[in-house]
Write a protein that holds these residues in place. Sequence first.
Motif, PDB file in Angstrom:
ATOM      1  N   LEU A  68       0.461  -8.795  -0.607  1.00  0.00           N
ATOM      2  CA  LEU A  68       0.836 -10.062   0.012  1.00  0.00           C
ATOM      3  C   LEU A  68       0.928 -11.191  -1.012  1.00  0.00           C
ATOM      4  N   ARG A  69      -0.001 -11.221  -1.945  1.00  0.00           N
ATOM      5  CA  ARG A  69      -0.044 -12.328  -2.903  1.00  0.00           C
ATOM      6  C   ARG A  69       0.983 -12.185  -4.021  1.00  0.00           C
ATOM      7  N   LEU A  70       1.116 -10.984  -4.556  1.00  0.00           N
ATOM      8  CA  LEU A  70       1.932 -10.794  -5.754  1.00  0.00           C
ATOM      9  C   LEU A  70       3.302 -10.181  -5.479  1.00  0.00           C
ATOM     10  N   ALA A  71       3.519  -9.716  -4.247  1.00  0.00           N
ATOM     11  CA  ALA A  71       4.797  -9.100  -3.859  1.00  0.00           C
ATOM     12  C   ALA A  71       5.166  -7.940  -4.788  1.00  0.00           C
ATOM     13  N   LEU A  72       4.180  -7.107  -5.068  1.00  0.00           N
ATOM     14  CA  LEU A  72       4.412  -5.958  -5.935  1.00  0.00           C
ATOM     15  C   LEU A  72       5.075  -4.833  -5.150  1.00  0.00           C
ATOM     16  N   SER A  73       5.848  -4.028  -5.846  1.00  0.00           N
ATOM     17  CA  SER A  73       6.471  -2.873  -5.199  1.00  0.00           C
ATOM     18  C   SER A  73       5.410  -1.811  -4.937  1.00  0.00           C
ATOM     19  N   HIS A  74       5.734  -0.871  -4.067  1.00  0.00           N
ATOM     20  CA  HIS A  74       4.805   0.222  -3.773  1.00  0.00           C
ATOM     21  C   HIS A  74       4.556   1.073  -5.021  1.00  0.00           C
ATOM     22  N   GLU A  75       5.586   1.258  -5.821  1.00  0.00           N
ATOM     23  CA  GLU A  75       5.431   2.043  -7.039  1.00  0.00           C
ATOM     24  C   GLU A  75       4.460   1.370  -8.008  1.00  0.00           C
ATOM     25  N   SER A  84      -1.082   8.368  -5.729  1.00  0.00           N
ATOM     26  CA  SER A  84      -0.115   9.381  -6.143  1.00  0.00           C
ATOM     27  C   SER A  84       1.341   8.959  -5.984  1.00  0.00           C
ATOM     28  N   ASP A  85       1.675   8.301  -4.877  1.00  0.00           N
ATOM     29  CA  ASP A  85       3.080   7.950  -4.654  1.00  0.00           C
ATOM     30  C   ASP A  85       3.185   6.777  -3.689  1.00  0.00           C
ATOM     31  N   ARG A  86       4.425   6.360  -3.445  1.00  0.00           N
ATOM     32  CA  ARG A  86       4.643   5.188  -2.588  1.00  0.00           C
ATOM     33  C   ARG A  86       4.292   5.469  -1.127  1.00  0.00           C
ATOM     34  N   LYS A  87       4.385   6.707  -0.683  1.00  0.00           N
ATOM     35  CA  LYS A  87       4.008   7.062   0.690  1.00  0.00           C
ATOM     36  C   LYS A  87       2.505   6.851   0.894  1.00  0.00           C
ATOM     37  N   THR A  88       1.725   7.230  -0.094  1.00  0.00           N
ATOM     38  CA  THR A  88       0.279   7.014  -0.026  1.00  0.00           C
ATOM     39  C   THR A  88      -0.028   5.522   0.005  1.00  0.00           C
ATOM     40  N   VAL A  89       0.674   4.750  -0.814  1.00  0.00           N
ATOM     41  CA  VAL A  89       0.488   3.292  -0.818  1.00  0.00           C
ATOM     42  C   VAL A  89       0.829   2.725   0.550  1.00  0.00           C
ATOM     43  N   ASN A  91       0.654   4.203   3.451  1.00  0.00           N
ATOM     44  CA  ASN A  91      -0.422   4.560   4.391  1.00  0.00           C
ATOM     45  C   ASN A  91      -1.664   3.696   4.177  1.00  0.00           C
ATOM     46  N   VAL A  92      -2.000   3.432   2.919  1.00  0.00           N
ATOM     47  CA  VAL A  92      -3.162   2.596   2.598  1.00  0.00           C
ATOM     48  C   VAL A  92      -2.949   1.180   3.127  1.00  0.00           C
ATOM     49  N   LEU A  93      -1.769   0.626   2.881  1.00  0.00           N
ATOM     50  CA  LEU A  93      -1.471  -0.734   3.345  1.00  0.00           C
ATOM     51  C   LEU A  93      -1.483  -0.811   4.868  1.00  0.00           C
ATOM     52  N   GLN A  94      -0.942   0.197   5.515  1.00  0.00           N
ATOM     53  CA  GLN A  94      -0.920   0.223   6.979  1.00  0.00           C
ATOM     54  C   GLN A  94      -2.337   0.283   7.546  1.00  0.00           C
ATOM     55  N   SER A  95      -3.192   1.105   6.976  1.00  0.00           N
ATOM     56  CA  SER A  95      -4.578   1.211   7.445  1.00  0.00           C
ATOM     57  C   SER A  95      -5.311  -0.115   7.291  1.00  0.00           C
ATOM     58  N   ALA A  96      -5.130  -0.760   6.147  1.00  0.00           N
ATOM     59  CA  ALA A  96      -5.796  -2.044   5.907  1.00  0.00           C
ATOM     60  C   ALA A  96      -5.261  -3.114   6.850  1.00  0.00           C
TER      61      ALA A  96
END
Length: 200
Positions: A68-75, A84-89, A91-96
Amino acid sequence: MSSFTRVVTRPPVDFDNPSRFTTHDYQVLTGLSLEQFNDLCNCIPKSSLYNTSNRTSRMAIGALLMKLRLALSHETLAVLLGLSDRKTVSNVLQSARVALMKHFVLQHLGFEHISRRTLIDQRTRPLAKILLADNNNDKAILVLDSTYIYLVQQSNELKQYIDALKDNPDKNIKWYNLDAAGALDDFPIFSYESLMDLTL
């Protein structure tokens, strides 16, 4: 596993070790100080955002705040957080996000987090009561900022009509000066002394 291997495999950004970053580092990465970040993490129960093999709850919240703060890409987040990959990222963001919406946002933001009476008694300034509520102590004042609301621009029919008249040589348009000083009779006029008496 040797300590050297653990250091090499540790991700560059590690929210699980609070002593790894300073408060300023937390401020730069997440927008929160270390204390605020810890308070936010403590608001989320372990049953709502539990630790998995991919991430811990602190890392998930930190990842969302960094996104949210830095607008970084999933990669980029995957590299920084050792995922490991953008799909994992994703899922992590969705859970949080789900955990924060359920356990933090509803208690601290939005219309439901404060009662009408508390808003009137504790959050309404005297100047706002005078200017917006006719000094009525029972009116709630709500100012909404529409900065981020997308509005469809409608056509300005008056401007189009005047432009059409300008283009028509048969019509003469006369402009008259308007005295704006007398346009509003009941506009409040404050003296310097009355302005100094108002408090914010």
